[in-house]
Design a protein around this motif. Structure first.
Motif, mmCIF file in Angstrom:
data_model
loop_
_atom_site.group_PDB
_atom_site.id
_atom_site.type_symbol
_atom_site.label_atom_id
_atom_site.label_comp_id
_atom_site.label_asym_id
_atom_site.label_seq_id
_atom_site.Cartn_x
_atom_site.Cartn_y
_atom_site.Cartn_z
ATOM 1 N N ALA A 1 -47.666 54.879 -70.509
ATOM 2 C CA ALA A 1 -47.605 56.300 -70.166
ATOM 3 C C ALA A 1 -46.357 56.590 -69.339
ATOM 4 C CB ALA A 1 -48.861 56.715 -69.402
ATOM 5 N N ARG A 2 -46.058 55.735 -68.401
ATOM 6 C CA ARG A 2 -44.847 55.919 -67.594
ATOM 7 C C ARG A 2 -43.594 55.881 -68.464
ATOM 8 N NH1 ARG A 2 -46.990 52.133 -62.918
ATOM 9 N NH2 ARG A 2 -48.030 53.705 -61.674
ATOM 10 N N GLN A 3 -43.555 54.953 -69.391
ATOM 11 C CA GLN A 3 -42.397 54.836 -70.277
ATOM 12 C C GLN A 3 -42.254 56.089 -71.141
ATOM 13 O OE1 GLN A 3 -40.085 52.448 -70.258
ATOM 14 N NE2 GLN A 3 -38.952 53.500 -71.836
ATOM 15 N N MET A 4 -43.362 56.592 -71.653
ATOM 16 C CA MET A 4 -43.306 57.798 -72.478
ATOM 17 C C MET A 4 -42.866 58.996 -71.640
ATOM 18 S SD MET A 4 -43.855 56.913 -75.531
ATOM 19 C CE MET A 4 -43.140 55.323 -75.184
ATOM 20 N N ALA A 5 -43.323 59.090 -70.414
ATOM 21 C CA ALA A 5 -42.917 60.190 -69.538
ATOM 22 C C ALA A 5 -41.414 60.132 -69.256
ATOM 23 C CB ALA A 5 -43.709 60.151 -68.235
ATOM 24 N N LEU A 6 -40.907 58.934 -69.048
ATOM 25 C CA LEU A 6 -39.476 58.774 -68.780
ATOM 26 C C LEU A 6 -38.611 59.190 -69.961
ATOM 27 C CD1 LEU A 6 -39.405 55.371 -66.868
ATOM 28 C CD2 LEU A 6 -38.913 57.648 -65.943
ATOM 29 N N ALA B 1 -47.617 60.688 -73.113
ATOM 30 C CA ALA B 1 -47.852 60.088 -71.791
ATOM 31 C C ALA B 1 -49.229 60.469 -71.281
ATOM 32 C CB ALA B 1 -46.773 60.525 -70.809
ATOM 33 N N ARG B 2 -49.603 61.722 -71.437
ATOM 34 C CA ARG B 2 -50.921 62.164 -70.968
ATOM 35 C C ARG B 2 -52.037 61.464 -71.740
ATOM 36 N NH1 ARG B 2 -53.996 64.581 -66.882
ATOM 37 N NH2 ARG B 2 -55.983 65.014 -67.870
ATOM 38 N N LEU B 3 -51.894 61.346 -73.050
ATOM 39 C CA LEU B 3 -52.919 60.662 -73.845
ATOM 40 C C LEU B 3 -53.080 59.206 -73.413
ATOM 41 C CD1 LEU B 3 -52.158 62.086 -77.389
ATOM 42 C CD2 LEU B 3 -54.103 62.644 -75.916
ATOM 43 N N LEU B 4 -51.972 58.533 -73.178
ATOM 44 C CA LEU B 4 -52.023 57.147 -72.717
ATOM 45 C C LEU B 4 -52.643 57.059 -71.322
ATOM 46 C CD1 LEU B 4 -48.558 56.060 -74.060
ATOM 47 C CD2 LEU B 4 -50.749 55.091 -74.789
ATOM 48 N N ALA B 5 -52.328 58.015 -70.466
ATOM 49 C CA ALA B 5 -52.909 58.044 -69.120
ATOM 50 C C ALA B 5 -54.424 58.280 -69.185
ATOM 51 C CB ALA B 5 -52.238 59.119 -68.285
ATOM 52 N N GLU B 6 -54.854 59.128 -70.096
ATOM 53 C CA GLU B 6 -56.297 59.353 -70.252
ATOM 54 C C GLU B 6 -57.001 58.076 -70.673
ATOM 55 O OE1 GLU B 6 -56.800 62.682 -72.874
ATOM 56 O OE2 GLU B 6 -55.980 64.089 -71.397
ATOM 57 N N GLU B 7 -56.388 57.319 -71.564
ATOM 58 C CA GLU B 7 -56.977 56.041 -71.978
ATOM 59 C C GLU B 7 -56.988 55.058 -70.812
ATOM 60 O OE1 GLU B 7 -59.065 53.423 -74.178
ATOM 61 O OE2 GLU B 7 -58.622 55.497 -74.711
ATOM 62 N N ALA B 8 -55.919 55.030 -70.034
ATOM 63 C CA ALA B 8 -55.864 54.155 -68.854
ATOM 64 C C ALA B 8 -56.981 54.519 -67.886
ATOM 65 C CB ALA B 8 -54.506 54.261 -68.169
ATOM 66 N N ALA B 9 -57.172 55.812 -67.655
ATOM 67 C CA ALA B 9 -58.230 56.259 -66.746
ATOM 68 C C ALA B 9 -59.611 55.873 -67.276
ATOM 69 C CB ALA B 9 -58.133 57.769 -66.543
ATOM 70 N N ASP B 10 -59.815 56.003 -68.579
ATOM 71 C CA ASP B 10 -61.099 55.616 -69.178
ATOM 72 C C ASP B 10 -61.383 54.127 -69.006
ATOM 73 O OD1 ASP B 10 -61.602 58.202 -69.982
ATOM 74 O OD2 ASP B 10 -61.050 57.859 -72.085
ATOM 75 N N ARG C 1 -56.397 59.257 -59.790
ATOM 76 C CA ARG C 1 -54.997 59.151 -59.396
ATOM 77 C C ARG C 1 -54.098 59.028 -60.622
ATOM 78 N NH1 ARG C 1 -51.085 56.050 -59.103
ATOM 79 N NH2 ARG C 1 -52.168 54.176 -59.701
ATOM 80 N N ILE C 2 -54.529 58.221 -61.596
ATOM 81 C CA ILE C 2 -53.754 58.056 -62.829
ATOM 82 C C ILE C 2 -53.607 59.403 -63.538
ATOM 83 C CG2 ILE C 2 -53.780 57.054 -65.158
ATOM 84 C CD1 ILE C 2 -55.160 54.571 -63.869
ATOM 85 N N LEU C 3 -54.700 60.128 -63.684
ATOM 86 C CA LEU C 3 -54.646 61.418 -64.360
ATOM 87 C C LEU C 3 -53.794 62.420 -63.583
ATOM 88 C CD1 LEU C 3 -58.308 61.769 -65.637
ATOM 89 C CD2 LEU C 3 -56.259 61.168 -66.949
ATOM 90 N N ASN C 4 -53.838 62.338 -62.269
ATOM 91 C CA ASN C 4 -53.032 63.228 -61.440
ATOM 92 C C ASN C 4 -51.536 62.963 -61.620
ATOM 93 O OD1 ASN C 4 -52.871 65.323 -59.436
ATOM 94 N ND2 ASN C 4 -52.219 63.726 -57.994
ATOM 95 N N ASP C 5 -51.179 61.714 -61.876
ATOM 96 C CA ASP C 5 -49.774 61.356 -62.087
ATOM 97 C C ASP C 5 -49.219 61.903 -63.401
ATOM 98 O OD1 ASP C 5 -49.703 59.982 -59.697
ATOM 99 O OD2 ASP C 5 -49.856 57.992 -60.608
ATOM 100 N N PHE C 6 -50.106 62.203 -64.341
ATOM 101 C CA PHE C 6 -49.700 62.694 -65.659
ATOM 102 C C PHE C 6 -50.502 63.962 -65.973
ATOM 103 C CE2 PHE C 6 -49.155 58.130 -65.535
ATOM 104 C CZ PHE C 6 -47.855 57.983 -65.967
ATOM 105 N N PRO C 7 -50.078 65.107 -65.445
ATOM 106 C CA PRO C 7 -50.869 66.333 -65.617
ATOM 107 C C PRO C 7 -50.973 66.757 -67.076
ATOM 108 C CG PRO C 7 -48.765 66.801 -64.551
ATOM 109 C CD PRO C 7 -48.862 65.311 -64.698
#
Length: 61
Positions: free
Chosen positions: A16-21, A28-37, A47-53
């Motif tokens: 997600a960080r790489q996609m955001a960059l 990035a948000r979709l990957l962050a949602e999976e990370a949070a899950d 916190r993860i979801l907050n980093d990727f609104p």
């Protein structure tokens, strides 16, 4: 573009960080949602979801 081996929450968060960059904020948000899950700690997941609104839905005229 690097290939990702996505198995853990950290893998998804890093992707997600790489996609955001690279400007791919929706992905990035979709990957962050999976990370949070995949994160057992609710505070860390938030916190993860907050980093990727989430993106605002597109408004059609």
């Amino acid at each position: 573009m690097p290939l990702f081996n996505l198995n853990t929450a950290a893998d998804y968060r890093d992707a997600a960080r790489q996609m955001a960059l690279t400007g791919r904020t929706a992905l990035a948000r979709l990957l962050a949602e999976e990370a949070a899950d995949r994160t057992p700690n609710p505070a860390e997941a938030a916190r993860i979801l907050n980093d990727f609104p989430a993106l605002e839905p597109l408004q059609e005229d």
